[in-house]
Design an enzyme around this catalytic site. Structure first.
Site, mmCIF file in Angstrom:
data_model
loop_
_atom_site.group_PDB
_atom_site.id
_atom_site.type_symbol
_atom_site.label_atom_id
_atom_site.label_comp_id
_atom_site.label_asym_id
_atom_site.label_seq_id
_atom_site.Cartn_x
_atom_site.Cartn_y
_atom_site.Cartn_z
ATOM 1 N N ARG A 224 0.580 -1.137 0.123
ATOM 2 C CA ARG A 224 -0.281 -0.208 -0.154
ATOM 3 C C ARG A 224 0.908 1.186 0.088
ATOM 4 N NH1 ARG A 224 -3.482 -2.811 -1.699
ATOM 5 N NH2 ARG A 224 -5.351 -3.079 -0.977
ATOM 6 N N HIS A 272 -0.539 0.886 -9.849
ATOM 7 C CA HIS A 272 -0.962 -0.641 -9.477
ATOM 8 C C HIS A 272 -1.439 -2.098 -10.205
ATOM 9 C CE1 HIS A 272 -3.671 -1.185 -4.948
ATOM 10 N NE2 HIS A 272 -3.104 -1.992 -5.374
#
Length: 309
Positions: A224, A272
């Site tokens: 993250r 991502h």
């Protein structure tokens, strides 16, 4: 019973199709067009608007549309008495390994250095290292991190791991807790972050960690964006304490076009994409939990809300 999909930043259509193929009779509704919120017993979520789940008075299960759950746990109005489950899928683990393997090899075989030499028209061979003399350190030894670490060990890399709770893995030396962090970092030449995002791990990729690594170490963050203190990384790169960083996750996504990471010659960026959930692959797991819910059975992959994973 109705299954509702509440998501932003994802197209719900492939999820509807995959679930409907398995259960044509299933009533699937996509928020905000839910005709009867009281009929909803299970919700599939991805970055749902805070508080929206309170609109479903008979909700019995909240399922993440991925392996992570921090996007849900950040909702202060998350119903405290409703079980939360996540998706655990071999395809997710394999996809993550393939991405991390590609980036490890990028640094291991000095492709980042050769790219810099190309820009300067410099012809200079780098003496390659052996896998056995290259230490990969994996932070986080859960479903994804454990799989990645064991695959690297099988390839012949010296592989070590660090986690909050004690782990035991074949051919992977495991370190645990704050007391084991220094020894773990001191050996790690390529650091892979696969930690869950919790209050304890937020900002863990910081100056203290970078300075504890061998000089010239490389960073790969596929967990993250909130794990990384961005300014600390920029300073570590400027001082050459860190040689390079591959970043797939960011504090704010998509990354702003003016962000300094874009133009940095020692940072490799991807949007991502390291491990994207395939609805067809995980639909059977979702339906199994839906069936268990109907029969009052134990749910698969339930999240410990206190631990955050």
């Amino acid at each position: 019973m109705t299954l509702a999909i509440v998501c932003t930043h994802k197209d719900p259509s492939p999820w509807c199709e995959a679930l409907q193929q398995l259960a044509p009779e299933l009533d699937i509704q996509v928020w905000p067009d839910v005709s009867d919120p009281a009929a909803v017993s299970m919700v599939l979520c991805w970055k749902h608007p805070p508080g929206v789940l309170l609109n479903f008075p008979n909700l019995q299960c909240i399922c993440s549309m991925g392996a992570g759950v921090d996007h849900m746990l950040g909702d202060p109005a998350l119903p405290a008495d409703v079980p939360v489950v996540r998706l655990v899928d071999p395809m997710l683990a394999q996809s993550m390994f393939e991405y991390v393997c590609a980036t490890v090899m990028y640094y291991y075989r000095d492709l980042d250095l050769y790219q810099g030499q190309q820009q300067r028209a410099l012809w200079l061979q780098q003496l390659p290292r052996s896998m056995g003399s290259t230490t990969i350190g994996v932070m986080g030894l859960g479903e994804l991190g454990g799989f990645v670490a064991q695959r690297f060990a099988a390839m012949g890399f010296k592989t070590i791991g660090w986690s909050r709770s004690s782990k035991a893995m074949t051919d992977v030396s495991c370190y645990v807790g704050q007391e084991g962090l220094a020894a773990f970092l001191a050996q790690t030449q390529i650091l892979v972050c696969l930690l869950p995002l919790t209050d304890e791990t937020r900002g863990i990729l910081n100056a203290d960690v970078f300075n504890a690594l061998p000089r010239g170490a490389c960073i790969i963050n596929v967990a993250r964006g909130e794990h990384l203190v961005e300014q600390d990384l920029l300073e570590a790169l400027a001082s050459e304490q860190v040689r390079g960083a591959c970043l797939d996750v960011f504090q704010h996504e998509p990354l702003a076009s003016t962000h300094p990471f874009w133009g940095h010659q020692n940072i490799l960026l991807t949007p991502h994409c390291s491990s994207i959930t395939n609805p067809s692959s995980v639909a059977p797991q979702v339906m199994e939990n839906y069936r268990r819910l109907q029969h009052g059975e134990t749910l698969l992959n339930r999240v410990d809300l206190q631990r955050g994973y």
